[in-house]
Design a protein around this motif. Sequence first.
Motif, mmCIF file in Angstrom:
data_model
loop_
_atom_site.group_PDB
_atom_site.id
_atom_site.type_symbol
_atom_site.label_atom_id
_atom_site.label_comp_id
_atom_site.label_asym_id
_atom_site.label_seq_id
_atom_site.Cartn_x
_atom_site.Cartn_y
_atom_site.Cartn_z
ATOM 1 N N VAL A 113 0.839 -1.214 0.000
ATOM 2 C CA VAL A 113 0.000 0.000 0.000
ATOM 3 C C VAL A 113 0.868 1.255 0.000
ATOM 4 O O VAL A 113 0.560 2.240 -0.681
ATOM 5 C CB VAL A 113 -0.950 -0.003 1.217
ATOM 6 C CG1 VAL A 113 -1.642 1.349 1.379
ATOM 7 C CG2 VAL A 113 -1.980 -1.110 1.086
ATOM 8 N N CYS A 114 1.979 1.232 0.740
ATOM 9 C CA CYS A 114 2.875 2.390 0.814
ATOM 10 C C CYS A 114 3.528 2.701 -0.535
ATOM 11 O O CYS A 114 3.965 3.834 -0.756
ATOM 12 C CB CYS A 114 3.965 2.151 1.859
ATOM 13 S SG CYS A 114 3.370 2.252 3.551
ATOM 14 N N LEU A 115 3.593 1.716 -1.408
ATOM 15 C CA LEU A 115 4.235 1.903 -2.708
ATOM 16 C C LEU A 115 3.249 2.338 -3.792
ATOM 17 O O LEU A 115 3.647 2.624 -4.922
ATOM 18 C CB LEU A 115 4.923 0.606 -3.137
ATOM 19 C CG LEU A 115 6.065 0.123 -2.229
ATOM 20 C CD1 LEU A 115 6.582 -1.224 -2.706
ATOM 21 C CD2 LEU A 115 7.202 1.138 -2.173
ATOM 22 N N LEU A 116 1.960 2.404 -3.445
ATOM 23 C CA LEU A 116 0.948 2.776 -4.426
ATOM 24 C C LEU A 116 0.958 4.276 -4.704
ATOM 25 O O LEU A 116 1.319 5.075 -3.829
ATOM 26 C CB LEU A 116 -0.441 2.362 -3.934
ATOM 27 C CG LEU A 116 -0.692 0.860 -3.766
ATOM 28 C CD1 LEU A 116 -2.079 0.625 -3.183
ATOM 29 C CD2 LEU A 116 -0.545 0.136 -5.103
ATOM 30 N N PRO A 168 2.498 11.521 5.749
ATOM 31 C CA PRO A 168 1.711 11.434 7.002
ATOM 32 C C PRO A 168 0.893 10.156 7.103
ATOM 33 O O PRO A 168 0.816 9.546 8.174
ATOM 34 C CB PRO A 168 0.811 12.670 6.929
ATOM 35 C CG PRO A 168 1.511 13.623 6.039
ATOM 36 C CD PRO A 168 2.189 12.757 5.021
ATOM 37 N N ILE A 169 0.269 9.741 5.996
ATOM 38 C CA ILE A 169 -0.529 8.510 6.019
ATOM 39 C C ILE A 169 0.367 7.309 6.293
ATOM 40 O O ILE A 169 0.019 6.420 7.077
ATOM 41 C CB ILE A 169 -1.292 8.329 4.687
ATOM 42 C CG1 ILE A 169 -2.313 9.443 4.504
ATOM 43 C CG2 ILE A 169 -1.980 6.966 4.641
ATOM 44 C CD1 ILE A 169 -3.016 9.423 3.161
ATOM 45 N N CYS A 172 8.254 7.127 1.125
ATOM 46 C CA CYS A 172 7.001 6.765 1.806
ATOM 47 C C CYS A 172 7.152 5.456 2.569
ATOM 48 O O CYS A 172 6.684 5.331 3.711
ATOM 49 C CB CYS A 172 5.862 6.654 0.791
ATOM 50 S SG CYS A 172 5.116 8.239 0.380
ATOM 51 N N LEU A 173 7.808 4.495 1.945
ATOM 52 C CA LEU A 173 7.999 3.204 2.609
ATOM 53 C C LEU A 173 8.892 3.345 3.834
ATOM 54 O O LEU A 173 8.620 2.742 4.884
ATOM 55 C CB LEU A 173 8.594 2.197 1.626
ATOM 56 C CG LEU A 173 8.843 0.791 2.172
ATOM 57 C CD1 LEU A 173 7.572 0.206 2.773
ATOM 58 C CD2 LEU A 173 9.391 -0.121 1.074
ATOM 59 N N SER A 174 9.952 4.148 3.735
ATOM 60 C CA SER A 174 10.859 4.315 4.877
ATOM 61 C C SER A 174 10.146 5.015 6.033
ATOM 62 O O SER A 174 10.386 4.691 7.201
ATOM 63 C CB SER A 174 12.108 5.097 4.465
ATOM 64 O OG SER A 174 11.785 6.416 4.074
ATOM 65 N N ILE A 175 9.250 5.953 5.731
ATOM 66 C CA ILE A 175 8.503 6.641 6.795
ATOM 67 C C ILE A 175 7.518 5.668 7.460
ATOM 68 O O ILE A 175 7.318 5.718 8.681
ATOM 69 C CB ILE A 175 7.791 7.884 6.238
ATOM 70 C CG1 ILE A 175 8.844 8.953 5.910
ATOM 71 C CG2 ILE A 175 6.769 8.438 7.225
ATOM 72 C CD1 ILE A 175 8.299 10.208 5.296
ATOM 73 N N PHE A 176 6.940 4.773 6.673
ATOM 74 C CA PHE A 176 6.096 3.713 7.266
ATOM 75 C C PHE A 176 6.923 2.851 8.221
ATOM 76 O O PHE A 176 6.491 2.549 9.347
ATOM 77 C CB PHE A 176 5.497 2.841 6.169
ATOM 78 C CG PHE A 176 4.911 1.542 6.671
ATOM 79 C CD1 PHE A 176 3.734 1.533 7.390
ATOM 80 C CD2 PHE A 176 5.562 0.333 6.430
ATOM 81 C CE1 PHE A 176 3.201 0.340 7.869
ATOM 82 C CE2 PHE A 176 5.035 -0.868 6.893
ATOM 83 C CZ PHE A 176 3.850 -0.861 7.619
#
Length: 327
Positions: free
Chosen positions: A37-40, A46-47, A284-288
């Motif tokens: 989902v993070c890669l979409l 923030p999400i 985004c993936l690293s922040i997740f």
Amino acid sequence: MDMEKAKDIFLKFRGIHDLLDRGLTIREIIFWLAVVVCLLPGMTAPIALVMGLLFVNLLGHPYAKSGAKATDYLLQFAVVGLGFGISAEQAFTTGKEGFIMTFIAIICTLGLGLIFGKLLKIDQKTSFLVAVGTAICGGSAIAAVSPAIKARQHQISMALGAVFVLNSLALFLFPPIGKFLGLGAEQFGTWCAIAIHDTSSVVGAASQYSDEALKIATTVKLTRALWIIPVAFLSAFAFGQGKGKIKIPYFIGLFILAVLANSFLPSVKLIAPFIDHLAHMALCLSIFLIGCGLSRKLLFAGGLRVLGQASILWVIIAGLTLLVVAL
């Protein structure tokens, strides 16, 4: 083939066989679905952070032992990848303009941090780690300086917890404030780079604003991060730990090489947009994954006094920096 070599081959084969036979747990399946989902397209920092925070605090991290290193490498790849979207001229101009402001902010933050630490009766090393994390680049600065001053694990955890709480808030607060005040891309990028602690939160907040703000924020931020090296050396001697180990952020050099390659190698310019796109996905993936590392225990390890010191410092530096860039 001797018996030792045969035994090694057998053990390796057996290990692979056992790995193939091992089934994924429900928690691991949910984790990998969240990664996808993070890669979409459309995923925002923030999400991704909220997803990570909810995951670790509701389900626990399935890969807690290896997660921290993977997160560091992924974030470094993202930052270096962003260098392929920046020209050398832009990087030089932005870095030069932000140098003086960065230097003043670091000196003021370190001085105020030690003062507030004494007033709040926080032990000197914890107080200094909070000040360094606020002044330079959050968790990376704390990780670099802590072995130099031989800080204990509980002191490191307290400083990291306070800084990470404020990093999380920055991702949500800075973009709306910037838009409300009508800040330009250069103003917002500079403000983010100096007022937010960690590189991940800086690029995460700036990426929500505009591509131009992201480029400026990344460049100024990494210029600021270079101060880890002299500050870590001086810290080792100030605390009487002249032989303390120091972690140097080598990936900043790779970022500079990426900028130069994008500017002077025509063949690299052809693939630069693709690498830049991958860097945004990795961000985004690293922040997740960073969110997955922020358990309740870490976030509130330092208690109210350490969080209070970090908050006061952050509000002062963020407020003064905003005042300067907005004028």
